[in-house]
Scaffold this active site. Structure first.
Site, PDB file in Angstrom:
ATOM      1  N   GLY A  68       0.800  -1.230   0.000  1.00 57.17           N
ATOM      2  CA  GLY A  68       0.000   0.000   0.000  1.00 57.17           C
ATOM      3  C   GLY A  68       0.825   1.267   0.000  1.00 57.17           C
ATOM      4  CB  CYS A  86     -11.294  10.726 -31.942  1.00 55.71           C
ATOM      5  SG  CYS A  86     -12.275  11.993 -32.693  1.00 55.71           S
ATOM      6  CE1 TYR A 104      -0.789  -1.472 -11.054  1.00 57.30           C
ATOM      7  CE2 TYR A 104       0.117   0.292  -9.710  1.00 57.30           C
ATOM      8  CZ  TYR A 104      -0.268  -1.025  -9.860  1.00 57.30           C
ATOM      9  OH  TYR A 104      -0.108  -1.897  -8.814  1.00 57.30           O
TER      10      TYR A 104
HETATM   11  C1  LIG Z   1      -2.051  -4.323  -7.022  1.00 59.68           C
HETATM   12  C2  LIG Z   1      -1.539  -5.108  -5.902  1.00 59.68           C
HETATM   13  C3  LIG Z   1      -0.309  -4.775  -5.328  1.00 59.68           C
HETATM   14  C4  LIG Z   1       0.498  -3.585  -5.752  1.00 59.68           C
HETATM   15  O1  LIG Z   1      -0.144  -2.383  -5.469  1.00 59.68           O
HETATM   16  P1  LIG Z   1       0.691  -1.020  -5.552  1.00 59.68           P
HETATM   17  O2  LIG Z   1      -0.291   0.034  -5.226  1.00 59.68           O
HETATM   18  O3  LIG Z   1       1.218  -0.909  -6.931  1.00 59.68           O
HETATM   19  O4  LIG Z   1       1.796  -1.126  -4.561  1.00 59.68           O
HETATM   20  C5  LIG Z   1       0.164  -5.590  -4.329  1.00 59.68           C
HETATM   21  N1  LIG Z   1      -0.530  -6.659  -3.906  1.00 59.68           N
HETATM   22  C6  LIG Z   1      -1.730  -7.002  -4.430  1.00 59.68           C
HETATM   23  C7  LIG Z   1      -2.435  -8.190  -3.919  1.00 59.68           C
HETATM   24  C8  LIG Z   1      -2.278  -6.235  -5.435  1.00 59.68           C
HETATM   25  O5  LIG Z   1      -3.470  -6.567  -5.943  1.00 59.68           O
END
Ligand SMILES: *Cc1c(COP(=O)(O)O)cnc(C)c1O
Length: 408
Positions: A244, A359, A388
């Site tokens: 996170g 467009c 991303y």
């Molecule tokens: C998407 C995801 C991550 C990575 O999230 P970030 O915000 O890029 O750090 C880690 N673990 C799980 C299970 C995810 O779905």
């Protein structure tokens, strides 16, 4: 006028141009042969990992969630820096294996794993973070057919979530993970059936910039994990504590205080309950590791004025930059850090709208931004493009196709 997000540290100017890895934007584009171009910086990746390793206790492993950026060069580079990869599909399994990562260091989360994906993961010895009782049953049946004990961990849907998280993935009814109260019985069943028990995965959210919120959540994760291990009646070989960790994308965002997070983790580790004493602990990060290392370069193909508003029209757009365009989980569109790469050290002198070539009115890269004067042929840089971007944007839209990518 609308403010731009903060440009990450570590980019330089050479001959008035943005430079990455010692090369100017125009030289990078010339070498790649085309725009748009994603440029990922090895030096940024290395620096980020070194800072994180210094802040976090050595006992905590660092996994890379490869969905953030699965460009082959980046995966190979990251394979040498991190302790494991987290994948979420059979396609990502193939990418992780191609990067040379030991399958014992790969764990596979994600709802809706197909039988064919479970088969290849079990055959390779990858840890499955199972998302439901039914998935555990399918994995056990496939393991029995293959004559291999599947490596099973359970992904928990915790009753709490990461405060201030950009995308909430825990708490309440969710397609992800197994509701915490159901976990002990399912874990015991898997262990009894002869699975190789790998422990728990507790992911609670994404893109948090508050160290306090992350510290609180990590405490909750450790409490929950020890309670569940007690109820299961077996220690956890491994605990994936989730991640996170966010990065500043927008004006006013402050970088995450990883030193505070590392210090709090150190204190928690000093007083771990007995049942977690030998547990291998890790966090899993995507954007925090790679997001700021990437820059998206796109060329201005038109400059026009409509009813007094200046538009810089580029050859890139939301088909590579869905998040920067404001169409990937955002309610109110705000500007990412954007610059005129060709005049990186010039003073801002005009208010412009930087748009993509699609467009659709959704294709916006910067709204009402104060930037140096730019003309047709100049390069625009969108920062924070390492996560991303290429991996999460609809590059087939309008027949555009993927951008070029390079690691420098
Ligand atoms: C998407 C995801 C991550 C990575 O999230 P970030 O915000 O890029 O750090 C880690 N673990 C799980 C299970 C995810 O779905």
């Amino acid at each position: 006028m609308k403010p731009l997000g903060p440009i990450p540290a570590g980019f330089e100017t050479i001959d008035g141009e943005l430079a990455i890895g010692g090369m100017t934007a125009s030289a990078l584009v010339e070498q790649a042969g085309r725009t748009p171009l994603f440029v990922y910086s090895r030096a940024h990746l290395d620096r980020r990992m070194a800072e994180l390793r210094a802040a976090v206790p050595t006992r905590i492993g660092i996994n890379y969630a490869i969905k953030a950026n699965s460009f082959a060069g980046v995966l190979q580079h990251m394979a040498a820096l991190v302790d494991g990869f987290d994948i979420a599909s059979g396609g990502e399994l193939a990418m992780a294996q191609a990067a040379g990562l030991d399958p014992a260091r790969i764990s596979f989360a994600g709802p809706g794993k197909r039988d064919s994906e479970l088969e290849s993961a079990i055959a390779a010895g990858v840890t499955l973070n199972c998302e439901s009782d039914g998935e555990v049953d399918r994995a056990l049946a496939i393991g029995a057919r293959q004559g291999i004990a599947p490596h099973i961990a359970l992904r928990v849907n915790p009753s709490f979530e990461l405060r201030g998280s950009g995308m909430k993935m825990g708490g309440g009814a969710k397609p992800f993970g197994i509701d915490e109260e159901l976990v002990p019985a399912i874990a015991r069943k898997a262990i009894l059936a002869g699975a190789e028990w790998r422990g728990l995965h507790i992911f609670t959210g994404s893109q948090a910039l508050s160290a306090e919120a992350i510290i609180e959540t990590q405490g909750n994760v450790l409490d929950l994990a020890s309670r569940l291990a007690d109820e299961i009646g077996a220690p956890l070989p491994k605990l994936n504590m989730g991640g996170g960790f966010g990065i500043p994308y927008f004006h006013g965002d402050e970088p995450l205080d990883i030193v505070a997070i590392g210090a709090a983790l150190g204190e928690r580790l000093a007083s771990l309950p007995e049942i977690l004493i030998d547990t291998e602990l890790c966090i899993e990060l995507g954007r925090y590791l790679v997001g700021e290392a990437g820059v998206y370069l796109t060329r201005i193909v038109d400059r026009k004025v409509s009813h007094g508003t200046t538009f810089l029209v580029t050859d890139g757009g939301l088909h590579h930059q869905l998040a920067a365009s404001g169409n990937f989980g955002t309610v109110v569109r705000r500007n990412y850090p954007v610059a005129i790469a060709s005049h990186f050290d010039a003073a801002a002198e005009e208010e412009v709208y930087v748009v993509g070539c699609l467009c659709t009115p959704l294709d916006r890269l910067a709204d009402g931004a104060m930037l140096p004067r730019a003309d047709v042929g100049d390069l625009v840089a969108v920062f924070c493009a390492g996560a991303y971007g290429a991996s999460a944007s609809p590059s087939a839209f309008l027949g555009q196709g993927p951008a070029a990518e390079v690691l420098v």
